[in-house]
Design a protein around this motif. Structure first.
Motif, mmCIF file in Angstrom:
data_model
loop_
_atom_site.group_PDB
_atom_site.id
_atom_site.type_symbol
_atom_site.label_atom_id
_atom_site.label_comp_id
_atom_site.label_asym_id
_atom_site.label_seq_id
_atom_site.Cartn_x
_atom_site.Cartn_y
_atom_site.Cartn_z
ATOM 1 N N GLU A 1 0.832 -1.203 0.000
ATOM 2 C CA GLU A 1 0.000 0.000 0.000
ATOM 3 C C GLU A 1 0.866 1.253 0.000
ATOM 4 O O GLU A 1 0.541 2.245 -0.657
ATOM 5 C CB GLU A 1 -0.923 -0.007 1.221
ATOM 6 C CG GLU A 1 -1.994 -1.063 1.171
ATOM 7 C CD GLU A 1 -2.732 -1.250 2.490
ATOM 8 O OE1 GLU A 1 -3.880 -1.700 2.465
ATOM 9 O OE2 GLU A 1 -2.155 -0.940 3.564
ATOM 10 N N GLU A 2 1.977 1.203 0.715
ATOM 11 C CA GLU A 2 2.891 2.342 0.749
ATOM 12 C C GLU A 2 3.509 2.598 -0.626
ATOM 13 O O GLU A 2 3.627 3.741 -1.072
ATOM 14 C CB GLU A 2 3.988 2.128 1.799
ATOM 15 C CG GLU A 2 4.941 3.275 1.947
ATOM 16 C CD GLU A 2 4.325 4.527 2.551
ATOM 17 O OE1 GLU A 2 5.071 5.517 2.687
ATOM 18 O OE2 GLU A 2 3.137 4.554 2.902
ATOM 19 N N VAL A 3 3.905 1.535 -1.313
ATOM 20 C CA VAL A 3 4.460 1.678 -2.669
ATOM 21 C C VAL A 3 3.436 2.316 -3.591
ATOM 22 O O VAL A 3 3.743 3.241 -4.350
ATOM 23 C CB VAL A 3 4.921 0.311 -3.229
ATOM 24 C CG1 VAL A 3 5.218 0.389 -4.722
ATOM 25 C CG2 VAL A 3 6.144 -0.181 -2.477
ATOM 26 N N LEU A 4 2.196 1.844 -3.534
ATOM 27 C CA LEU A 4 1.140 2.404 -4.380
ATOM 28 C C LEU A 4 0.867 3.865 -4.037
ATOM 29 O O LEU A 4 0.702 4.703 -4.925
ATOM 30 C CB LEU A 4 -0.136 1.573 -4.246
ATOM 31 C CG LEU A 4 -0.056 0.139 -4.766
ATOM 32 C CD1 LEU A 4 -1.332 -0.623 -4.436
ATOM 33 C CD2 LEU A 4 0.229 0.112 -6.248
ATOM 34 N N CYS A 5 0.855 4.184 -2.747
ATOM 35 C CA CYS A 5 0.598 5.554 -2.298
ATOM 36 C C CYS A 5 1.710 6.504 -2.755
ATOM 37 O O CYS A 5 1.445 7.558 -3.324
ATOM 38 C CB CYS A 5 0.465 5.573 -0.775
ATOM 39 S SG CYS A 5 0.163 7.211 -0.093
ATOM 40 N N LEU A 6 2.964 6.127 -2.509
ATOM 41 C CA LEU A 6 4.096 6.977 -2.906
ATOM 42 C C LEU A 6 4.177 7.122 -4.418
ATOM 43 O O LEU A 6 4.503 8.194 -4.927
ATOM 44 C CB LEU A 6 5.400 6.416 -2.350
ATOM 45 C CG LEU A 6 5.577 6.502 -0.840
ATOM 46 C CD1 LEU A 6 6.851 5.794 -0.403
ATOM 47 C CD2 LEU A 6 5.568 7.941 -0.369
ATOM 48 N N SER B 1 -0.742 -10.052 -7.514
ATOM 49 C CA SER B 1 0.080 -11.015 -8.254
ATOM 50 C C SER B 1 1.136 -10.330 -9.114
ATOM 51 O O SER B 1 2.223 -10.853 -9.296
ATOM 52 C CB SER B 1 -0.799 -11.912 -9.123
ATOM 53 O OG SER B 1 -1.496 -11.143 -10.077
ATOM 54 N N ASP B 2 0.819 -9.162 -9.664
ATOM 55 C CA ASP B 2 1.749 -8.449 -10.546
ATOM 56 C C ASP B 2 1.628 -6.958 -10.299
ATOM 57 O O ASP B 2 0.538 -6.459 -10.023
ATOM 58 C CB ASP B 2 1.409 -8.708 -12.019
ATOM 59 C CG ASP B 2 1.421 -10.170 -12.368
ATOM 60 O OD1 ASP B 2 2.507 -10.768 -12.318
ATOM 61 O OD2 ASP B 2 0.344 -10.702 -12.672
ATOM 62 N N ILE B 3 2.764 -6.265 -10.420
ATOM 63 C CA ILE B 3 2.744 -4.811 -10.302
ATOM 64 C C ILE B 3 3.815 -4.236 -11.231
ATOM 65 O O ILE B 3 4.915 -4.779 -11.337
ATOM 66 C CB ILE B 3 2.961 -4.337 -8.851
ATOM 67 C CG1 ILE B 3 2.831 -2.815 -8.744
ATOM 68 C CG2 ILE B 3 4.278 -4.811 -8.309
ATOM 69 C CD1 ILE B 3 2.758 -2.300 -7.328
ATOM 70 N N VAL B 4 3.453 -3.176 -11.928
ATOM 71 C CA VAL B 4 4.395 -2.446 -12.783
ATOM 72 C C VAL B 4 4.291 -0.977 -12.391
ATOM 73 O O VAL B 4 3.204 -0.417 -12.349
ATOM 74 C CB VAL B 4 4.055 -2.609 -14.282
ATOM 75 C CG1 VAL B 4 4.969 -1.753 -15.138
ATOM 76 C CG2 VAL B 4 4.127 -4.062 -14.689
ATOM 77 N N VAL B 5 5.426 -0.370 -12.093
ATOM 78 C CA VAL B 5 5.484 1.042 -11.742
ATOM 79 C C VAL B 5 6.413 1.711 -12.740
ATOM 80 O O VAL B 5 7.546 1.275 -12.926
ATOM 81 C CB VAL B 5 6.009 1.245 -10.301
ATOM 82 C CG1 VAL B 5 6.057 2.710 -9.949
ATOM 83 C CG2 VAL B 5 5.161 0.467 -9.298
ATOM 84 N N ALA B 6 5.923 2.760 -13.404
ATOM 85 C CA ALA B 6 6.719 3.419 -14.445
ATOM 86 C C ALA B 6 6.793 4.918 -14.196
ATOM 87 O O ALA B 6 5.802 5.561 -13.882
ATOM 88 C CB ALA B 6 6.109 3.155 -15.810
ATOM 89 N N HIS B 7 7.979 5.464 -14.355
ATOM 90 C CA HIS B 7 8.216 6.894 -14.200
ATOM 91 C C HIS B 7 7.559 7.632 -15.373
ATOM 92 O O HIS B 7 7.530 7.119 -16.502
ATOM 93 C CB HIS B 7 9.726 7.152 -14.188
ATOM 94 C CG HIS B 7 10.076 8.556 -13.814
ATOM 95 N ND1 HIS B 7 10.147 9.568 -14.749
ATOM 96 C CD2 HIS B 7 10.374 9.108 -12.621
ATOM 97 C CE1 HIS B 7 10.484 10.690 -14.137
ATOM 98 N NE2 HIS B 7 10.620 10.434 -12.844
ATOM 99 N N PRO B 8 7.029 8.840 -15.134
ATOM 100 C CA PRO B 8 6.373 9.589 -16.211
ATOM 101 C C PRO B 8 7.252 9.787 -17.444
ATOM 102 O O PRO B 8 6.774 9.734 -18.586
ATOM 103 C CB PRO B 8 6.037 10.931 -15.566
ATOM 104 C CG PRO B 8 5.965 10.656 -14.101
ATOM 105 C CD PRO B 8 6.946 9.542 -13.855
ATOM 106 N N THR B 9 8.544 10.003 -17.252
ATOM 107 C CA THR B 9 9.444 10.178 -18.389
ATOM 108 C C THR B 9 9.535 8.906 -19.204
ATOM 109 O O THR B 9 9.581 8.942 -20.436
ATOM 110 C CB THR B 9 10.847 10.599 -17.904
ATOM 111 O OG1 THR B 9 10.721 11.781 -17.128
ATOM 112 C CG2 THR B 9 11.793 10.843 -19.060
ATOM 113 N N SER B 10 9.528 7.758 -18.532
ATOM 114 C CA SER B 10 9.569 6.476 -19.246
ATOM 115 C C SER B 10 8.320 6.293 -20.085
ATOM 116 O O SER B 10 8.390 5.834 -21.230
ATOM 117 C CB SER B 10 9.693 5.323 -18.248
ATOM 118 O OG SER B 10 10.895 5.409 -17.538
#
Length: 116
Positions: free
Chosen positions: A76-81, A101-110
């Motif tokens: 939850e902290e990862v999603l919040c930040l 089961s799966d999570i992908v986090v992408a920077h806006p520049t990416s």
């Protein structure tokens, strides 16, 4: 130039084509204490009047992080930040258990680079 069936790699001048990373977590060279920080730590230990162990400092830092998370678990902290910092987040839960089961986090520049 290196080529394969699907990719081509061009090297123009052998230098980095991007800015140096801002976040250096996990890089031993970048996160080591400066001489001034070492002196401050030693001064702190002297002023406290007792030997402060590394474990004690670790526990204090863990408590600070836990308080900052305001009752959220790690995911939850990862999603919040990620949301606070403008990252794009995709995730899937298992239908039968609602467990992540799966999570992908992408920077806006990416994301902008992918779109171009």
């Amino acid at each position: 130039m290196a080529t394969s069936e699907n990719w081509q790699l061009f090297m123009h001048n052998g230098r980095h084509n991007h800015k140096i990373a801002i976040y250096h977590h996990g890089h031993a060279q970048a996160v080591r204490l400066t001489e001034e920080q070492l002196q401050q730590t030693e001064q702190f230990r002297k002023n406290v009047g007792c030997a402060v162990s590394a474990q004690k400092i670790y526990n204090i830092v863990a408590k600070i992080k836990k308080n900052r998370m305001q009752g959220r678990n790690t995911v939850e902290e990862v999603l919040c930040l990620s949301a606070q910092r403008g990252y794009t987040v995709f995730y899937r839960n298992r239908e039968e258990s609602n467990v992540l089961s799966d999570i992908v986090v992408a920077h806006p520049t990416s994301i902008a680079m992918i779109r171009t």
